[in-house]
Design a protein around this motif. Sequence first.
Motif, mmCIF file in Angstrom:
data_model
loop_
_atom_site.group_PDB
_atom_site.id
_atom_site.type_symbol
_atom_site.label_atom_id
_atom_site.label_comp_id
_atom_site.label_asym_id
_atom_site.label_seq_id
_atom_site.Cartn_x
_atom_site.Cartn_y
_atom_site.Cartn_z
ATOM 1 N N GLU A 90 37.732 31.445 45.976
ATOM 2 C CA GLU A 90 39.019 32.071 45.650
ATOM 3 C C GLU A 90 39.553 31.545 44.321
ATOM 4 N N GLU A 91 39.356 30.263 44.063
ATOM 5 C CA GLU A 91 39.840 29.671 42.814
ATOM 6 C C GLU A 91 39.105 30.256 41.615
ATOM 7 N N VAL A 92 37.793 30.469 41.754
ATOM 8 C CA VAL A 92 36.993 31.036 40.667
ATOM 9 C C VAL A 92 37.419 32.475 40.387
ATOM 10 N N VAL A 93 37.605 33.263 41.445
ATOM 11 C CA VAL A 93 38.025 34.657 41.275
ATOM 12 C C VAL A 93 39.406 34.721 40.623
ATOM 13 N N THR A 94 40.316 33.874 41.067
ATOM 14 C CA THR A 94 41.671 33.861 40.510
ATOM 15 C C THR A 94 41.650 33.497 39.031
ATOM 16 N N ARG A 95 40.863 32.481 38.678
ATOM 17 C CA ARG A 95 40.789 32.071 37.278
ATOM 18 C C ARG A 95 40.180 33.174 36.411
ATOM 19 N N THR A 96 39.165 33.847 36.934
ATOM 20 C CA THR A 96 38.524 34.930 36.181
ATOM 21 C C THR A 96 39.491 36.081 35.944
#
Length: 230
Positions: A90-96
């Motif tokens: 979720e953190e990776v998707v949010t940052r992207t």
Amino acid sequence: MWKLKVAEGESQWLRTRNNHLGRQVWEFDPTLQSPQEILQIEEARHSFYHNRFTQKQSADLLLRMQFAKENPMHEVLPKAEVKGIEDVTEEVVTRTLRRATSFLSTLQSHDGHWPGDYGGPMFMIPSLVIALYISGALNLVFTEEHRKEIRRFMYNHQNEDGGWGLHIEGSSTMFGSVLTYVALRLLGEGASGGQAEMEKARDWILRHGGATFITSWGKMWLSVHILSLI
């Protein structure tokens, strides 16, 4: 040089019900850019011209150069490294997503819309040039700088075989080639204008049967132009 003006409409001929929201017009002003910015623009033009047969789209480069100064990106988030499905958190998707929206916001104009070039069709400008020429308004509507940029646009999108297509990525057609050739002549180009581009265009037209093989829509525009000379 040129600057994109957004949501402005000072002409008495313009009408609006939304305060010109979404209107975008390129305006020439020789005092706008610094010598360094002018050099950067000329380098971009030079690069596009020499890669025009493989890279047809301008990618709105001049607009992006202008907006990079007007809408700078204040924070560049680190790129997310994904090597496998297990890394998609979720953190990776949010940052992207934040990286994407941050970048896209720099291309948004102050009135809320995203400007963009509608430069695909190659038959619109020649039709406008012919209409303005026969009405005696060509040099009233188009300044010398406008005429210069129109010629540059047409040469930039001439195919390697010498002709022009219906759109900037299309193969050469008699319709596109004849109308563009006529428009260039009306804009002041001589029979040997450009860097032999006019000769290449004329050769393509003659090799494929001549202007009599243009489609009916093209015949209409040529007839209108000829009638204006009688």
